[in-house]
Design a protein around this motif. Structure first.
Motif, PDB file in Angstrom:
ATOM      1  N   ASN A 270       0.716  -0.980   0.110  1.00  0.00           N
ATOM      2  CA  ASN A 270      -0.005  -0.020  -0.004  1.00  0.00           C
ATOM      3  C   ASN A 270       0.951   1.153   0.060  1.00  0.00           C
ATOM      4  OD1 ASN A 270      -2.939  -0.953   0.442  1.00  0.00           O
ATOM      5  ND2 ASN A 270      -1.818  -2.109   1.888  1.00  0.00           N
ATOM      6  N   SER A 271       0.099   2.304  -0.108  1.00  0.00           N
ATOM      7  CA  SER A 271       0.944   3.478  -0.090  1.00  0.00           C
ATOM      8  C   SER A 271       1.836   3.929   1.259  1.00  0.00           C
ATOM      9  CB  SER A 271       0.038   4.607  -0.104  1.00  0.00           C
ATOM     10  OG  SER A 271       0.575   6.244   0.048  1.00  0.00           O
TER      11      SER A 271
ATOM     12  N   GLN B 173      -6.690  -6.503  -6.813  1.00  0.00           N
ATOM     13  CA  GLN B 173      -6.054  -6.906  -5.377  1.00  0.00           C
ATOM     14  C   GLN B 173      -5.151  -7.798  -5.684  1.00  0.00           C
ATOM     15  OE1 GLN B 173      -9.883  -8.593  -3.418  1.00  0.00           O
ATOM     16  NE2 GLN B 173     -10.731  -6.520  -3.100  1.00  0.00           N
TER      17      GLN B 173
ATOM     18  N   ASN C 116      -0.950  -2.077  -8.190  1.00  0.00           N
ATOM     19  CA  ASN C 116      -2.157  -1.828  -8.786  1.00  0.00           C
ATOM     20  C   ASN C 116      -3.366  -1.534  -8.255  1.00  0.00           C
ATOM     21  OD1 ASN C 116      -4.432  -2.012 -10.697  1.00  0.00           O
ATOM     22  ND2 ASN C 116      -3.549  -3.456 -12.028  1.00  0.00           N
ATOM     23  N   SER C 117      -3.647  -0.234  -7.984  1.00  0.00           N
ATOM     24  CA  SER C 117      -4.759   0.312  -7.128  1.00  0.00           C
ATOM     25  C   SER C 117      -6.260  -0.232  -7.427  1.00  0.00           C
ATOM     26  CB  SER C 117      -4.787   1.671  -7.141  1.00  0.00           C
ATOM     27  OG  SER C 117      -5.152   2.182  -8.250  1.00  0.00           O
ATOM     28  N   GLU C 118      -6.359  -0.671  -8.939  1.00  0.00           N
ATOM     29  CA  GLU C 118      -7.837  -1.110  -9.477  1.00  0.00           C
ATOM     30  C   GLU C 118      -7.849  -2.648  -9.259  1.00  0.00           C
ATOM     31  OE1 GLU C 118      -7.817   0.367 -13.302  1.00  0.00           O
ATOM     32  OE2 GLU C 118      -8.133   2.314 -12.853  1.00  0.00           O
TER      33      GLU C 118
END
Length: 341
Positions: free
Chosen positions: A288-289, A315, A311-313
């Motif tokens: 994560n960030s 999982q 890839n934030s879109e």
């Protein structure tokens, strides 16, 4: 053998067509032996036949064995599944004899303890990096018109972002991502065991590779804990990997996953345009960030990658710079060949 391939043909006594019955292997064996015991009256025969008297014991024995096998099978399943409570069976720790013969390796129950040990050993070498920058404000000219803007800077740097890094040598050299320290006026590093953050200086950075090396001095003269750069070529798809970082400020967070793929290429849009990363590792360990710059470790606690992007879109799709790329870049980043501990 498939149950549907095992048949038994029975002929009725009233002249009707033979009837085909599908049976399981155990049931077929049972029925075959019991056939001689079942009453089959014939003309002139009023008592038990000689065959029935001779095979009754075998029939009973077969029936007993079939029942024992069924009960035994249920008991084995109950032990394997720990259906009745208690401790897990010892077979799960090392694999049963049948699994070994089939070439199947069972996961060790000691894996949890081993991972905990890796975290306990590696965590002190993982640091939090804070990027402080002096913000610039744009102001309009009071006289209007074009080109009348002015730039005014605040007097004190403010926190612009944070990420993760790790010591790769005991004398204070830290590896992280270039985007973690980009445009910083001041860099603060939080090291486990010290009450106050340490001020770091930038030794070298590479935008294309997204790598940077920082240096901090030990306040008490003690050596820093350091992680070893491992050989990523010795890792395989499906190997366990461990990520340690500071996602959203939650310092020293550990996540666990597997190495999902190698040689990935991704493109990320940043302030300088499209930035293409090549030859990345892919993992489903949660990233994560704030994880950027943190280590991706193998089961021996060696660094096989540096967590870089997610890839934030999706999982479970994260990316890391392989240790092979880091090793090749270190000479350039430090201008001298470092003593990697």
């Amino acid at each position: 053998m498939n149950e549907r391939n095992l048949t038994d043909t029975q002929t009725t006594n009233d002249g009707r067509e033979p009837m085909t019955v599908y049976q399981s292997p155990l049931m077929a064996s049972y029925e075959k032996e019991m056939a001689g015991y079942r009453p089959q009256p014939s003309p002139g025969d009023v008592g038990p036949s000689k065959r029935r008297n001779g095979t009754s014991f075998a029939a009973y024995l077969t029936s007993f064995l079939v029942g024992a096998m069924l009960v035994g099978g249920f008991g084995y399943a109950a032990d394997r599944g720990n259906l009745f409570g208690g401790q897990a069976p010892a077979a799960e720790a090392s694999g049963s004899a049948s699994e070994a013969a089939a070439g199947i390796t069972a996961a060790s129950v000691k894996a949890k303890g081993d991972i905990a040990t890796v975290f306990e050993t590696a965590s002190p070498a993982v640091v939090k990096i804070e990027n402080y920058a002096v913000p610039t404000y744009s102001m309009r000219s009071p006289f209007g018109g074009r080109g009348g803007g002015q730039q005014r800077q605040a007097s004190e740097p403010v926190l612009a972002g944070s990420g993760t890094g790790f010591f790769f040598s005991t004398d204070g050299y830290i590896l992280t991502n270039e985007h973690v320290i980009a445009d910083a006026d001041e860099l603060k590093v939080t090291v486990e065991g010290y009450d106050e953050p340490l001020t770091a200086k930038l030794v070298g950075s590479n935008y294309e590779l997204d790598l940077a090396v920082l240096k901090v001095e030990s306040p008490d003269g003690q050596a820093f804990p350091a992680l070893e750069l491992g050989n990523v070529d010795q890792t395989s798809i499906g190997d366990w990997v461990i990520a340690i970082g500071n996602p959203y400020g939650l310092d020293h967070t550990m996540t666990l996953g597997v190495l999902s793929a190698k040689g990935r290429e991704i493109t990320i849009a940043d302030e300088q345009g499209d930035h293409t990363y090549r030859n990345l590792l892919q993992t489903d360990a949660s990233i994560n960030s704030g994880n950027s710059g943190g280590p991706l470790l193998n089961e021996r606690g060696e660094v096989v990658g540096m967590n870089t992007a997610v890839n934030s879109e999706a999982q479970g799709i994260g990316f890391a710079i392989p240790s092979s790329t880091i090793k090749e870049a270190l000479n350039e980043l430090m201008n001298v060949k470092p003593a990697v501990s």
